[in-house]
Design a protein around this motif. Structure first.
Motif, PDB file in Angstrom:
ATOM      1  N   THR A 149      31.054  35.253 -40.242  1.00  0.00           N
ATOM      2  CA  THR A 149      32.447  35.632 -40.003  1.00  0.00           C
ATOM      3  C   THR A 149      33.185  35.669 -41.338  1.00  0.00           C
ATOM      4  O   THR A 149      32.626  35.280 -42.361  1.00  0.00           O
ATOM      5  CB  THR A 149      33.131  34.636 -39.047  1.00  0.00           C
ATOM      6  N   ASN A 202      33.505  32.940 -44.146  1.00  0.00           N
ATOM      7  CA  ASN A 202      32.220  32.560 -44.730  1.00  0.00           C
ATOM      8  C   ASN A 202      31.470  31.486 -43.933  1.00  0.00           C
ATOM      9  O   ASN A 202      30.840  30.606 -44.495  1.00  0.00           O
ATOM     10  CB  ASN A 202      32.382  32.101 -46.181  1.00  0.00           C
ATOM     11  N   LYS A 203      31.601  31.575 -42.615  1.00  0.00           N
ATOM     12  CA  LYS A 203      30.847  30.669 -41.756  1.00  0.00           C
ATOM     13  C   LYS A 203      29.746  31.452 -41.062  1.00  0.00           C
ATOM     14  O   LYS A 203      29.863  32.672 -40.881  1.00  0.00           O
ATOM     15  CB  LYS A 203      31.766  30.060 -40.701  1.00  0.00           C
ATOM     16  N   ILE A 204      28.705  30.745 -40.674  1.00  0.00           N
ATOM     17  CA  ILE A 204      27.628  31.391 -39.935  1.00  0.00           C
ATOM     18  C   ILE A 204      27.895  31.139 -38.454  1.00  0.00           C
ATOM     19  O   ILE A 204      28.171  30.011 -38.066  1.00  0.00           O
ATOM     20  CB  ILE A 204      26.261  30.790 -40.318  1.00  0.00           C
ATOM     21  N   CYS A 205      27.847  32.173 -37.634  1.00  0.00           N
ATOM     22  CA  CYS A 205      28.052  31.913 -36.205  1.00  0.00           C
ATOM     23  C   CYS A 205      26.788  32.174 -35.399  1.00  0.00           C
ATOM     24  O   CYS A 205      26.753  31.889 -34.212  1.00  0.00           O
ATOM     25  CB  CYS A 205      29.243  32.661 -35.660  1.00  0.00           C
TER      26      CYS A 205
END
Lengths: 275, 229
Positions: A227, A230-233
């Motif tokens: 997202t 800069n997070k992984i979902c």
């Protein structure tokens, strides 16, 4: 000659190319096919988008309907994704009930929507416990040339950004919903998930955006969805070649860069569409 | 028929630390009809796995140069739906990457997984059960695969092998499966949002725990072999 060699020894054919750090279609290992985006192509849908990633083509249409929320979650609406891989798009799909691949991609889309929180389900609620929106997100693959997950995610995000919902009020006397077609509001998009798929060949070469041929020859695939914060979902690696920590980190970094590009493309296209 | 029962005592969780796994139990060869079976229990989560094969395969599913693997995932209640299909695919690909399918061309290996109780870390328990059942059926494998689930709590703490309550309270749940040879990641499936840094943290925590499980698998097989001799 080359065509004969490719038919007889597809793996060796690929190996020869990859040794030179190039792929048979002329791309470098980390290169992604040209992405084309058309937003608002279906006028009868609340939101729509057509995405081409090389030859892979996916069209996404979003229909909104009014319904009753569940008793357990009276403040929440619904987002129902469905991916259709018809026989039209590839010879590997037969007519009839959805193939395993279609079911798997549909479920992956549902997981990505839920994990990323792209649409807050509370935003779809109109009257608590009485009335809410259900968004049917139908993605149809028109041409299957690999990496259908990435293409579906782009089409879904672009179509969601294109959604316009009419304002709904509830008639006090009759209690029936009244839609105001003149007044349309865009959907609040909270997060922008973008997927990047990697393929592994011969347990060693790592390449992005595999085509159909490459997917068939690959010894493993990995999909990373990120997202904008800069997070992984979603990190989906269904078996295949075992990868070390450093290679996974490399994939994550590349996915973050790619996601940035896609978001820019979607925003530019959205801005160019006349309302 | 003799049953083989092993308990992972060194992994039992205690109250003060959540970095350890729940009690880990494995029972092999407990069903008489399948070629291999195993029941793996991680805390209260329990999965029964059975392996049939290598045997006959449907003509349409036959692959000429290797065995066809098929995974049937049975949830505890209800009919399997789309989510179960994704699980099946994940489990099948995981098993495919460790089974030496080329040794049995034109044949089929069926793996049936029945969920007995789901109280968190179900996916990792399924992978572990499938692996132990494959070992029991003596299907040739290049290495073992061991899976660990971890949960990232709201405050950033990592809990290994979470139960369903911890899973519900967490912001993300990550499952990793590692091969026993080089301890690399074979399978990865995640839920929820997390930063790349947290991902690396979880990965190394799970990697360390998976070594424990691998050595437990080894012990279980060793114990069994010594009984058989």
């Amino acid at each position: 000659m080359a065509a004969d060699f490719k038919t007889a020894q597809p793996v060796e054919y690929y190996r020869r190319f990859l040794k030179e750090d190039v792929r048979p279609d002329g791309r470098e290992l980390g290169e992604i096919r040209h992405t084309t985006l058309n937003i608002g192509s279906i006028t009868t849908a609340e939101g729509s988008a057509l995405v081409k990633l090389g030859n892979t083509t996916v069209i996404c249409g979003i229909k909104a309907e009014l319904c009753n929320p569940t008793a357990e979650e009276p403040k929440k609406g619904f987002v129902v994704p469905n991916v259709d891989l018809p026989p039209l798009c590839s010879p590997r799909f037969r007519p009839g009930p959805p193939s395993e691949q279609a079911q798997v991609v549909s479920q992956l889309m549902a997981d990505i929507i839920e994990n990323s929180g792209v649409v807050a389900l509370e935003d779809l609620c109109i009257v608590e416990g009485k009335l809410c929106w259900v968004l049917y997100c139908d993605m149809m693959c028109l041409d299957y040339d690999g990496n259908v997950v990435d293409t579906c995610v782009i089409s879904l995000l672009a179509a969601l950004k294109n959604v316009l919902l009419p304002e709904v009020t509830v008639n006090e006397e009759t209690g029936s919903p009244v839609t105001d077609v003149e007044k349309k509001l865009p959907l609040n998009i909270r997060k922008c998930p973008v997927a990047t798929t990697f393929g592994v060949f011969d347990d060693h070469y790592l390449f992005t955006d595999p085509t159909n041929e490459e997917e068939c020859l690959a010894t493993g695939v990995l999909t990373v969805v990120t997202t904008e914060d800069n997070k992984i979902c979603c990190m989906h690696k269904p078996g295949g070649t075992a990868l070390s920590e450093s290679r996974l980190q490399d994939c994550i970094n590349r996915a973050l860069t790619r996601a940035e590009e896609v978001r820019k493309l979607i925003d530019e296209t959205i801005n160019s569409v006349e309302r | 028929m003799q049953r083989y029962y092993s308990v992972g005592s060194n992994m039992a969780a205690t109250d003060e630390t959540s970095a350890l796994l729940r009690s880990f139990e494995c029972e092999q060869n407990l069903l008489s009809r399948p070629d291999g079976s195993a029941n793996v229990r991680q805390g209260d989560t329990s999965v029964l796995a059975a392996v049939y094969g290598p045997g006959e395969v449907k003509m349409s599913e036959e692959i000429i140069d290797k065995a066809t693997l098929k995974v049937i995932f049975k949830p505890k209640i209800g009919l399997p739906g789309c989510a179960e299909k994704l699980q099946e695919r994940l489990l099948r690909n995981t098993c495919e990457s460790v089974v030496l399918a080329v040794l049995h061309p034109r044949s089929g290996v069926n793996i049936v997984l029945q969920v007995i109780q789901d109280s968190g870390s179900l996916l990792s328990c399924c992978i572990n059960a499938a692996c132990m059942a494959l070992v029991d059926s003596a299907v040739p494998m290049k290495c073992l695969v061991s899976a660990v689930t971890c949960a990232v709590m709201e405050e950033g703490r990592i809990v290994l092998d979470p139960d369903s309550k911890q899973e519900k309270e967490s912001s993300a749940v990550l499952t990793f499966a590692f091969d026993s040879r080089e301890n690399n990641v074979v399978t990865c499936s995640t839920k929820g949002c997390y930063t790349p840094e947290k991902y690396q943290e979880c990965l190394s925590a799970c990697g360390a725990a998976s070594r424990n499980i691998s050595s437990f698998f080894r012990q279980a097989v060793e114990r069994r072999m010594s009984k058989e001799l």
